[in-house]
Structures are given as structure tokens and as C-alpha cells.
Design a protein around this motif. Structure first.
Motif, mmCIF file in Angstrom:
data_model
loop_
_atom_site.group_PDB
_atom_site.id
_atom_site.type_symbol
_atom_site.label_atom_id
_atom_site.label_comp_id
_atom_site.label_asym_id
_atom_site.label_seq_id
_atom_site.Cartn_x
_atom_site.Cartn_y
_atom_site.Cartn_z
ATOM 1 N N VAL A 85 -55.178 -52.787 42.267
ATOM 2 C CA VAL A 85 -53.761 -52.486 42.125
ATOM 3 C C VAL A 85 -53.587 -51.752 40.801
ATOM 4 O O VAL A 85 -54.194 -52.119 39.796
ATOM 5 C CB VAL A 85 -52.877 -53.754 42.225
ATOM 6 N N VAL A 86 -52.811 -50.668 40.803
ATOM 7 C CA VAL A 86 -52.581 -49.874 39.596
ATOM 8 C C VAL A 86 -51.083 -49.707 39.375
ATOM 9 O O VAL A 86 -50.291 -49.758 40.308
ATOM 10 C CB VAL A 86 -53.262 -48.486 39.667
ATOM 11 N N GLY A 87 -50.703 -49.507 38.126
ATOM 12 C CA GLY A 87 -49.297 -49.274 37.808
ATOM 13 C C GLY A 87 -48.463 -50.527 37.917
ATOM 14 O O GLY A 87 -48.914 -51.629 37.628
ATOM 15 N N GLU A 88 -47.255 -50.332 38.374
ATOM 16 C CA GLU A 88 -46.280 -51.426 38.441
ATOM 17 C C GLU A 88 -46.179 -52.026 39.832
ATOM 18 O O GLU A 88 -46.419 -51.355 40.828
ATOM 19 C CB GLU A 88 -44.888 -50.899 38.079
ATOM 20 N N VAL A 89 -45.797 -53.280 39.867
ATOM 21 C CA VAL A 89 -45.385 -53.936 41.101
ATOM 22 C C VAL A 89 -43.896 -54.210 40.935
ATOM 23 O O VAL A 89 -43.488 -54.933 40.035
ATOM 24 C CB VAL A 89 -46.162 -55.250 41.333
ATOM 25 N N ASN A 90 -43.085 -53.591 41.777
ATOM 26 C CA ASN A 90 -41.626 -53.741 41.694
ATOM 27 C C ASN A 90 -41.140 -54.587 42.858
ATOM 28 O O ASN A 90 -41.555 -54.391 43.999
ATOM 29 C CB ASN A 90 -40.937 -52.377 41.743
ATOM 30 N N MET A 91 -40.224 -55.526 42.542
ATOM 31 C CA MET A 91 -39.717 -56.428 43.573
ATOM 32 C C MET A 91 -38.217 -56.665 43.378
ATOM 33 O O MET A 91 -37.800 -57.722 42.918
ATOM 34 C CB MET A 91 -40.488 -57.756 43.553
ATOM 35 N N PRO A 92 -37.380 -55.685 43.753
ATOM 36 C CA PRO A 92 -35.936 -55.906 43.634
ATOM 37 C C PRO A 92 -35.415 -56.821 44.743
ATOM 38 O O PRO A 92 -35.898 -56.795 45.869
ATOM 39 C CB PRO A 92 -35.352 -54.494 43.762
ATOM 40 N N ARG A 93 -34.420 -57.629 44.400
ATOM 41 C CA ARG A 93 -33.751 -58.491 45.394
ATOM 42 C C ARG A 93 -32.862 -57.605 46.264
ATOM 43 O O ARG A 93 -32.164 -56.729 45.784
ATOM 44 C CB ARG A 93 -32.881 -59.540 44.700
ATOM 45 N N THR A 94 -32.876 -57.838 47.557
ATOM 46 C CA THR A 94 -32.048 -57.073 48.482
ATOM 47 C C THR A 94 -31.027 -57.952 49.199
ATOM 48 O O THR A 94 -30.212 -57.457 49.958
ATOM 49 C CB THR A 94 -32.930 -56.360 49.526
ATOM 50 N N GLY A 95 -31.095 -59.237 48.973
ATOM 51 C CA GLY A 95 -30.171 -60.182 49.578
ATOM 52 C C GLY A 95 -30.418 -61.543 48.969
ATOM 53 O O GLY A 95 -31.281 -61.704 48.102
ATOM 54 N N PRO A 96 -29.691 -62.551 49.405
ATOM 55 C CA PRO A 96 -29.848 -63.886 48.835
ATOM 56 C C PRO A 96 -31.279 -64.426 48.947
ATOM 57 O O PRO A 96 -31.759 -65.095 48.045
ATOM 58 C CB PRO A 96 -28.881 -64.751 49.640
ATOM 59 N N ASN A 97 -31.957 -64.118 50.051
ATOM 60 C CA ASN A 97 -33.316 -64.627 50.264
ATOM 61 C C ASN A 97 -34.293 -63.537 50.671
ATOM 62 O O ASN A 97 -35.324 -63.814 51.288
ATOM 63 C CB ASN A 97 -33.308 -65.721 51.329
ATOM 64 N N THR A 98 -33.969 -62.272 50.361
ATOM 65 C CA THR A 98 -34.847 -61.170 50.735
ATOM 66 C C THR A 98 -35.107 -60.268 49.528
ATOM 67 O O THR A 98 -34.294 -60.189 48.605
ATOM 68 C CB THR A 98 -34.253 -60.321 51.874
ATOM 69 N N VAL A 99 -36.256 -59.598 49.591
ATOM 70 C CA VAL A 99 -36.654 -58.661 48.544
ATOM 71 C C VAL A 99 -37.327 -57.462 49.207
ATOM 72 O O VAL A 99 -37.674 -57.501 50.382
ATOM 73 C CB VAL A 99 -37.651 -59.297 47.541
ATOM 74 N N SER A 100 -37.491 -56.410 48.427
ATOM 75 C CA SER A 100 -38.378 -55.316 48.791
ATOM 76 C C SER A 100 -39.445 -55.301 47.715
ATOM 77 O O SER A 100 -39.207 -55.722 46.582
ATOM 78 C CB SER A 100 -37.638 -53.978 48.835
ATOM 79 N N LEU A 101 -40.642 -54.852 48.045
ATOM 80 C CA LEU A 101 -41.715 -54.831 47.065
ATOM 81 C C LEU A 101 -42.481 -53.529 47.218
ATOM 82 O O LEU A 101 -42.749 -53.083 48.343
ATOM 83 C CB LEU A 101 -42.657 -56.014 47.289
ATOM 84 N N THR A 102 -42.799 -52.890 46.098
ATOM 85 C CA THR A 102 -43.628 -51.686 46.107
ATOM 86 C C THR A 102 -44.777 -51.865 45.124
ATOM 87 O O THR A 102 -44.618 -52.502 44.081
ATOM 88 C CB THR A 102 -42.835 -50.421 45.735
ATOM 89 N N CYS A 103 -45.921 -51.316 45.482
ATOM 90 C CA CYS A 103 -47.098 -51.339 44.608
ATOM 91 C C CYS A 103 -48.024 -50.207 45.027
ATOM 92 O O CYS A 103 -47.850 -49.613 46.097
ATOM 93 C CB CYS A 103 -47.811 -52.682 44.688
ATOM 94 N N THR A 104 -48.998 -49.888 44.194
ATOM 95 C CA THR A 104 -49.945 -48.822 44.486
ATOM 96 C C THR A 104 -51.361 -49.355 44.410
ATOM 97 O O THR A 104 -51.733 -50.018 43.440
ATOM 98 C CB THR A 104 -49.770 -47.647 43.494
ATOM 99 N N PHE A 105 -52.151 -49.045 45.435
ATOM 100 C CA PHE A 105 -53.557 -49.409 45.485
ATOM 101 C C PHE A 105 -54.392 -48.163 45.261
ATOM 102 O O PHE A 105 -54.115 -47.105 45.826
ATOM 103 C CB PHE A 105 -53.941 -49.996 46.848
ATOM 104 N N GLU A 106 -55.439 -48.302 44.450
ATOM 105 C CA GLU A 106 -56.399 -47.227 44.216
ATOM 106 C C GLU A 106 -57.738 -47.648 44.808
ATOM 107 O O GLU A 106 -58.214 -48.764 44.560
ATOM 108 C CB GLU A 106 -56.553 -46.954 42.718
ATOM 109 N N GLU A 107 -58.350 -46.756 45.567
ATOM 110 C CA GLU A 107 -59.662 -47.049 46.124
ATOM 111 C C GLU A 107 -60.656 -47.315 44.999
ATOM 112 O O GLU A 107 -60.645 -46.646 43.969
ATOM 113 C CB GLU A 107 -60.108 -45.843 46.951
ATOM 114 N N TRP A 108 -61.521 -48.287 45.214
ATOM 115 C CA TRP A 108 -62.469 -48.711 44.187
ATOM 116 C C TRP A 108 -63.892 -48.512 44.712
ATOM 117 O O TRP A 108 -64.195 -48.906 45.838
ATOM 118 C CB TRP A 108 -62.208 -50.176 43.840
ATOM 119 N N PHE A 109 -64.734 -47.905 43.895
ATOM 120 C CA PHE A 109 -66.095 -47.580 44.338
ATOM 121 C C PHE A 109 -67.162 -48.425 43.670
ATOM 122 O O PHE A 109 -68.341 -48.209 43.889
ATOM 123 C CB PHE A 109 -66.387 -46.098 44.066
ATOM 124 N N GLY A 110 -66.786 -49.378 42.820
ATOM 125 C CA GLY A 110 -67.776 -50.183 42.098
ATOM 126 C C GLY A 110 -68.552 -51.022 43.017
ATOM 127 O O GLY A 110 -69.630 -51.284 43.204
#
Length: 110
Positions: A85-110
């Protein structure tokens, strides 16, 4: 079986980053070659729309536990690879019991 088993929304995006070595010669002729054995890195911008607060917290907790580590995930194309996972993980509330979440995955070759 993948380590990360959450299914993102259809708004999920994939992009590729290309690494190319380039040498410019005096006559204007360039020489190019792929950089390394893995010159293309895959990035996935994942979006989880209108999920429960509990699921959002579970995803966030998983990602927090994997900072600096790789994990497996089967992408929407059905291919299991290792990612970080790279950068930020954002999780804004969209309702009393709901959220949206965004994140970015980078392929890993190790």
C-alpha cells in the motif's frame, strides 16, 4: 488464497508506470532500453463505495498492519500478485454507519 480479500467498487482504476533507460547521442539519435527485469509497475487505485463502518475499519486495520510489508491480492482481472500500500488511505464517513475508502496498491517484485 489472497491475504487481502475485500472486493473494491467498479470505480477501481489501474495504471502502469514504465521505467526506461535513455542515452542521447550527439547526432540526435537516442538509445532506449527497459530498466531492469521488471520495467513496468502496476498501480491500482481502489475505491470502496458505501461500505459499512465495520468493513471500512477492518480494511484500514489490515492496511495499517501491512505498512512496509507486501501482501497478496487478486486484482479485478483475476490475477493474484504481491502488492504494497502506498500513499494515503482515505475513509470519509458517508452516513451514520457507512464510509467510503480509497487507497493505492503498488505491485511488489521483492
Amino acid at each position: 488464497m489472497s491475504d487481502f480479500n475485500y472486493i473494491p467498487s467498479y470505480r477501481t482504476e489501474v495504471s502502469d508506470q514504465y521505467r526506461i533507460l535513455r542515452a542521447q547521442f550527439g547526432d540526435g539519435y537516442p538509445a532506449t532500453a527497459p530498466e531492469g527485469v521488471n520495467p513496468v509497475t502496476e498501480f491500482w487505485k481502489l475505491t470502496f463505495d458505501q461500505i459499512s463502518l465495520a468493513e471500512g475499519q477492518a480494511i484500514r486495520s489490515f492496511l495499517r498492519g501491512k505498512v512496509g510489508q507486501s501482501f497478496t491480492w487478486t486484482n479485478p482481472n483475476g490475477v493474484e500478485k504481491r502488492y504494497t500500500v502506498v500513499g494515503e488511505v482515505n475513509m470519509p464517513r458517508t452516513g451514520p454507519n457507512t464510509v467510503s475508502l480509497t487507497c493505492t496498491f503498488e505491485e511488489w517484485f521483492g
